[in-house]
Design a protein around this motif. Structure first.
Motif, PDB file in Angstrom:
ATOM      1  N   LEU A  12      -8.782  -1.067 -12.390  1.00 32.17           N
ATOM      2  CA  LEU A  12      -7.964  -1.409 -11.224  1.00 32.17           C
ATOM      3  C   LEU A  12      -6.946  -0.316 -10.891  1.00 32.17           C
ATOM      4  CD1 LEU A  12      -7.336  -5.204 -11.962  1.00 32.17           C
ATOM      5  CD2 LEU A  12      -9.095  -4.161 -10.510  1.00 32.17           C
ATOM      6  N   GLY A  13      -6.186   0.121 -11.897  1.00 31.00           N
ATOM      7  CA  GLY A  13      -5.160   1.123 -11.634  1.00 31.00           C
ATOM      8  C   GLY A  13      -5.729   2.504 -11.395  1.00 31.00           C
ATOM      9  N   GLY A  14      -6.691   2.906 -12.215  1.00 29.97           N
ATOM     10  CA  GLY A  14      -7.250   4.242 -12.070  1.00 29.97           C
ATOM     11  C   GLY A  14      -8.085   4.418 -10.827  1.00 29.97           C
ATOM     12  N   ASN A  15      -8.513   3.319 -10.221  1.00 30.44           N
ATOM     13  CA  ASN A  15      -9.309   3.381  -8.984  1.00 30.44           C
ATOM     14  C   ASN A  15      -8.573   2.715  -7.822  1.00 30.44           C
ATOM     15  OD1 ASN A  15     -11.968   4.491 -10.071  1.00 30.44           O
ATOM     16  ND2 ASN A  15     -11.686   2.709 -11.390  1.00 30.44           N
ATOM     17  N   SER A  16      -7.263   2.590  -7.934  1.00 32.97           N
ATOM     18  CA  SER A  16      -6.514   1.795  -6.959  1.00 32.97           C
ATOM     19  C   SER A  16      -6.605   2.362  -5.543  1.00 32.97           C
ATOM     20  CB  SER A  16      -5.048   1.678  -7.387  1.00 32.97           C
ATOM     21  OG  SER A  16      -4.477   2.952  -7.613  1.00 32.97           O
ATOM     22  N   TYR A  17      -6.639   3.674  -5.397  1.00 27.68           N
ATOM     23  CA  TYR A  17      -6.684   4.241  -4.045  1.00 27.68           C
ATOM     24  C   TYR A  17      -8.017   3.950  -3.361  1.00 27.68           C
ATOM     25  CZ  TYR A  17      -2.458   6.927  -5.261  1.00 27.68           C
ATOM     26  OH  TYR A  17      -1.190   7.302  -5.634  1.00 27.68           O
ATOM     27  N   VAL A  18      -9.104   4.120  -4.098  1.00 24.09           N
ATOM     28  CA  VAL A  18     -10.409   3.851  -3.494  1.00 24.09           C
ATOM     29  C   VAL A  18     -10.578   2.358  -3.230  1.00 24.09           C
ATOM     30  CG1 VAL A  18     -11.655   3.692  -5.696  1.00 24.09           C
ATOM     31  CG2 VAL A  18     -12.887   4.308  -3.648  1.00 24.09           C
ATOM     32  N   ILE A  43       0.837  -1.201   0.000  1.00 19.57           N
ATOM     33  CA  ILE A  43       0.000   0.000   0.000  1.00 19.57           C
ATOM     34  C   ILE A  43       0.872   1.250   0.000  1.00 19.57           C
ATOM     35  CG2 ILE A  43      -1.688   1.314   1.335  1.00 19.57           C
ATOM     36  CD1 ILE A  43      -2.760  -1.393   2.349  1.00 19.57           C
ATOM     37  N   TRP A  44       1.976   1.202   0.755  1.00 14.09           N
ATOM     38  CA  TRP A  44       2.878   2.363   0.776  1.00 14.09           C
ATOM     39  C   TRP A  44       3.447   2.621  -0.612  1.00 14.09           C
ATOM     40  CZ3 TRP A  44       8.169   2.853  -0.209  1.00 14.09           C
ATOM     41  CH2 TRP A  44       8.716   4.099   0.116  1.00 14.09           C
ATOM     42  N   VAL A  45       3.904   1.569  -1.283  1.00 14.34           N
ATOM     43  CA  VAL A  45       4.450   1.727  -2.638  1.00 14.34           C
ATOM     44  C   VAL A  45       3.379   2.285  -3.578  1.00 14.34           C
ATOM     45  CG1 VAL A  45       5.319   0.484  -4.664  1.00 14.34           C
ATOM     46  CG2 VAL A  45       6.232  -0.038  -2.390  1.00 14.34           C
ATOM     47  N   LEU A  46       2.174   1.783  -3.455  1.00 14.98           N
ATOM     48  CA  LEU A  46       1.080   2.266  -4.300  1.00 14.98           C
ATOM     49  C   LEU A  46       0.820   3.754  -4.068  1.00 14.98           C
ATOM     50  CD1 LEU A  46      -1.292   1.628  -6.235  1.00 14.98           C
ATOM     51  CD2 LEU A  46      -2.665   1.125  -4.197  1.00 14.98           C
ATOM     52  N   LEU A  47       0.801   4.165  -2.795  1.00 15.80           N
ATOM     53  CA  LEU A  47       0.523   5.560  -2.477  1.00 15.80           C
ATOM     54  C   LEU A  47       1.688   6.481  -2.820  1.00 15.80           C
ATOM     55  CD1 LEU A  47      -1.369   5.186   0.930  1.00 15.80           C
ATOM     56  CD2 LEU A  47      -2.325   5.921  -1.256  1.00 15.80           C
ATOM     57  N   VAL A 107      -8.160   0.253  -2.399  1.00  9.12           N
ATOM     58  CA  VAL A 107      -7.379  -0.034  -1.196  1.00  9.12           C
ATOM     59  C   VAL A 107      -8.147   0.400   0.053  1.00  9.12           C
ATOM     60  CG1 VAL A 107      -5.337   0.696   0.111  1.00  9.12           C
ATOM     61  CG2 VAL A 107      -5.100  -0.051  -2.249  1.00  9.12           C
ATOM     62  N   ALA A 108      -8.767   1.583  -0.003  1.00  5.12           N
ATOM     63  CA  ALA A 108      -9.552   2.047   1.146  1.00  5.12           C
ATOM     64  C   ALA A 108     -10.712   1.097   1.425  1.00  5.12           C
ATOM     65  CB  ALA A 108     -10.065   3.464   0.887  1.00  5.12           C
ATOM     66  N   LEU A 109     -11.356   0.603   0.365  1.00  8.54           N
ATOM     67  CA  LEU A 109     -12.450  -0.365   0.540  1.00  8.54           C
ATOM     68  C   LEU A 109     -11.949  -1.662   1.170  1.00  8.54           C
ATOM     69  CD1 LEU A 109     -14.479   0.029  -2.779  1.00  8.54           C
ATOM     70  CD2 LEU A 109     -15.349   0.386  -0.453  1.00  8.54           C
ATOM     71  N   ALA A 110     -10.742  -2.099   0.810  1.00 10.13           N
ATOM     72  CA  ALA A 110     -10.188  -3.326   1.390  1.00 10.13           C
ATOM     73  C   ALA A 110      -9.791  -3.135   2.847  1.00 10.13           C
ATOM     74  CB  ALA A 110      -8.982  -3.784   0.565  1.00 10.13           C
ATOM     75  N   LEU A 111      -9.265  -1.961   3.173  1.00 13.15           N
ATOM     76  CA  LEU A 111      -8.817  -1.712   4.540  1.00 13.15           C
ATOM     77  C   LEU A 111      -9.992  -1.582   5.516  1.00 13.15           C
ATOM     78  CD1 LEU A 111      -5.903   0.856   4.040  1.00 13.15           C
ATOM     79  CD2 LEU A 111      -5.725  -1.425   5.063  1.00 13.15           C
ATOM     80  N   LEU A 112     -11.118  -1.091   5.047  1.00  9.06           N
ATOM     81  CA  LEU A 112     -12.243  -0.866   5.960  1.00  9.06           C
ATOM     82  C   LEU A 112     -12.646  -2.133   6.709  1.00  9.06           C
ATOM     83  CD1 LEU A 112     -14.302   1.190   7.033  1.00  9.06           C
ATOM     84  CD2 LEU A 112     -15.793   0.553   5.134  1.00  9.06           C
ATOM     85  N   PRO A 113     -12.864  -3.269   6.020  1.00  9.52           N
ATOM     86  CA  PRO A 113     -13.154  -4.501   6.769  1.00  9.52           C
ATOM     87  C   PRO A 113     -11.912  -5.271   7.184  1.00  9.52           C
ATOM     88  CG  PRO A 113     -13.445  -4.917   4.437  1.00  9.52           C
ATOM     89  CD  PRO A 113     -13.075  -3.461   4.564  1.00  9.52           C
ATOM     90  N   GLY A 172       1.790   7.161  -7.168  1.00  6.44           N
ATOM     91  CA  GLY A 172       0.879   7.997  -7.932  1.00  6.44           C
ATOM     92  C   GLY A 172       0.313   7.250  -9.130  1.00  6.44           C
ATOM     93  N   LEU A 173       0.082   5.940  -8.961  1.00  6.02           N
ATOM     94  CA  LEU A 173      -0.337   5.076 -10.056  1.00  6.02           C
ATOM     95  C   LEU A 173      -1.580   5.593 -10.774  1.00  6.02           C
ATOM     96  CD1 LEU A 173       0.046   2.282 -11.515  1.00  6.02           C
ATOM     97  CD2 LEU A 173      -1.520   1.348  -9.793  1.00  6.02           C
ATOM     98  N   VAL A 174      -2.514   6.157 -10.027  1.00  6.71           N
ATOM     99  CA  VAL A 174      -3.790   6.558 -10.634  1.00  6.71           C
ATOM    100  C   VAL A 174      -3.589   7.566 -11.767  1.00  6.71           C
ATOM    101  CG1 VAL A 174      -5.125   6.085  -8.546  1.00  6.71           C
ATOM    102  CG2 VAL A 174      -4.184   8.379  -8.924  1.00  6.71           C
ATOM    103  N   TRP A 175      -2.499   8.340 -11.706  1.00  4.89           N
ATOM    104  CA  TRP A 175      -2.313   9.392 -12.701  1.00  4.89           C
ATOM    105  C   TRP A 175      -1.990   8.838 -14.079  1.00  4.89           C
ATOM    106  CZ3 TRP A 175      -4.343  13.639 -11.185  1.00  4.89           C
ATOM    107  CH2 TRP A 175      -4.328  13.987  -9.832  1.00  4.89           C
ATOM    108  N   LEU A 176      -1.634   7.560 -14.185  1.00  8.03           N
ATOM    109  CA  LEU A 176      -1.419   6.968 -15.506  1.00  8.03           C
ATOM    110  C   LEU A 176      -2.709   6.946 -16.313  1.00  8.03           C
ATOM    111  CD1 LEU A 176       0.885   3.921 -14.630  1.00  8.03           C
ATOM    112  CD2 LEU A 176       1.557   6.137 -15.586  1.00  8.03           C
TER     113      LEU A 176
END
Length: 414
Positions: A374-380, A351-355, A382-388, A358-362
């Motif tokens: 997957l890439g363009g929505n990667s941050y959201v 997650i740190w590497v992903l954040l 990850v947040a969805l996965a972390l919540l549960p 700046g992958l979404v900017w591609l």
């Protein structure tokens, strides 16, 4: 056997005792900070702090805060009037002085939040707290949301400071708990869910304090600029077009996600269903965290949920993911199960590497296909996965009350 493995790992994780080792750590800090300071300045043109500055200057010279638009753009001031009152001192100095004040306040606010979150981890693990704080600070500084917060001149970290003042107050049993959350919500509505957190975890007095502070701040805004306050609360608040394009890749909220991947007729209904599910999961997990005394996890879950349910969550808003990332890392370091430890630490690193990347900017201009999904929505995602999935009751806050933590012996310094 597991205990021996953990003890060995703990020994390996201690900070260097030798002078060369400490020099190496400081060199790493210097290099990362040097890159941060070299790359960041002006990359986003200090866009947002310039809007704050020119808005309050216009107001102080008889203008109206929501009439100002940055030249050549359709963007202007989008926060409640109370925010303009708080930012008014910027208009009393020159531009460069205002920029320096904004950056200094951001650095201090971010450092305070980091210290409050990292110091308990360092103490429990026997690390030298300043090495721990320095290294985590460097890892934090290079995150895409943090870089954007600085280069836009945003106020995200200052809002986190106000909210996490209440995190500390709540754990100490302070009667002032709720003031920071109320003020943060009055400045920018994104942290409003923290008031709901106090409510769902049955902190009635703290909830009333937060609501009273919010109401008082709103009234200050009405007294300072009554017409603009009426305009904001009846018109500007509901007009998301003033903020920016919802489908744009920088909007890593649930609404931004549905707007990018679904037909227009379906995006709002699906968004409402997803939002209800996210809020239900957040409420259940927050109550569980509060029941075992893990306020850190509760606040981390609420920060994640703020980003998910807000209609607009620009990438720089995702600094609210930092507490969840630290909770995940701390749970991994504290696990006595070697396989679980590796999984949690690998997830943290990923997650740190992903954040950082700046992958979404591609997918800034085109977000179709599997890559865009997957890439363009990667941050959201990850947040969805972390919540549960974020651990609760592990690491630095294992259900201990503040009194129990105060009675616990501090580890030896190294």
């Amino acid at each position: 056997m597991a205990g021996t493995d953990v003890a060995g790992a703990e020994k390996e994780l201690r900070w260097p005792r030798s002078t060369p080792g400490r020099i190496a750590v400081l060199a790493l800090v210097a290099v990362v900070c040097g890159v941060f300071l070299e790359v960041i300045p002006g990359r986003r043109g200090w866009f947002d702090v310039n809007i704050y500055y020119e808005t309050v200057r216009s107001w102080q010279h008889g203008g109206r805060i929501y009439d100002y638009l940055r030249p050549g753009t359709g963007y202007g001031f989008t926060y409640p009037p109370f925010a303009a009152v708080c930012l008014a001192p910027l208009g009393l100095v020159g531009w460069h002085a205002a920029l320096a004040i904004d950056l200094a306040a951001t650095v201090l606010a971010g450092a305070a939040v980091l210290y409050w979150l990292v110091d308990p981890i360092a103490r429990r693990r026997g690390w030298n707290r300043w090495y721990g704080f320095g290294l985590v600070g460097c890892l934090f500084a290079v995150l895409n949301p943090v870089r954007d917060t600085f280069s836009f001149g945003q106020i995200n970290l200052m809002l986190m400071f106000l909210v996490f003042c209440d995190y500390r107050n709540l754990r100490r049993g302070s009667r002032f708990t709720g003031i920071g959350i109320g003020l943060a919500t009055a400045i920018k509505l994104t942290p409003a869910l923290f008031i709901a957190y106090l409510l769902v975890t049955r902190r009635r007095r703290e909830t009333l304090t937060a609501l009273g502070t919010l109401l008082g701040a709103v009234l200050v805004g009405f007294v300072a600029m009554p017409q603009q306050s009426r305009f904001f609360w009846t018109d500007a608040l509901w007009n998301t077009d003033r903020i920016g394009s919802i489908p744009y890749i920088s909007n890593q909220s649930l609404l931004g996600f549905t707007a990018r991947v679904l037909p227009q007729a379906a995006e709002k209904p699906v968004w409402l269903v997803l939002t209800a599910a996210v809020l239900a999961c957040w409420a259940r997990r927050s109550r569980r965290a509060a029941a075992i005394g893990d306020q850190r996890a509760g606040f981390a879950l609420t920060g994640l949920t703020c980003c998910l349910v807000s209609p607009i969550t620009w990438v720089h808003h995702l600094v609210w993911m930092l507490p969840a990332l630290l909770v995940l890392a701390d749970a991994g370091l504290s696990s006595t199960d070697r396989a679980r430890r590796r999984r949690l630490l690998a997830a943290t690193a990923g997650i740190w590497v992903l954040l950082v990347s700046g992958l979404v900017w591609l997918w800034r201009y085109h977000w179709d296909g599997v890559g865009g999904l997957l890439g363009g929505n990667s941050y959201v995602l990850v947040a969805l996965a972390l919540l549960p999935g974020m651990p609760i009751g592990e690491g630095a806050e294992r259900g201990l009350t503040p009194a129990q933590e105060a009675a616990a012996p501090a580890p030896a310094r190294v």
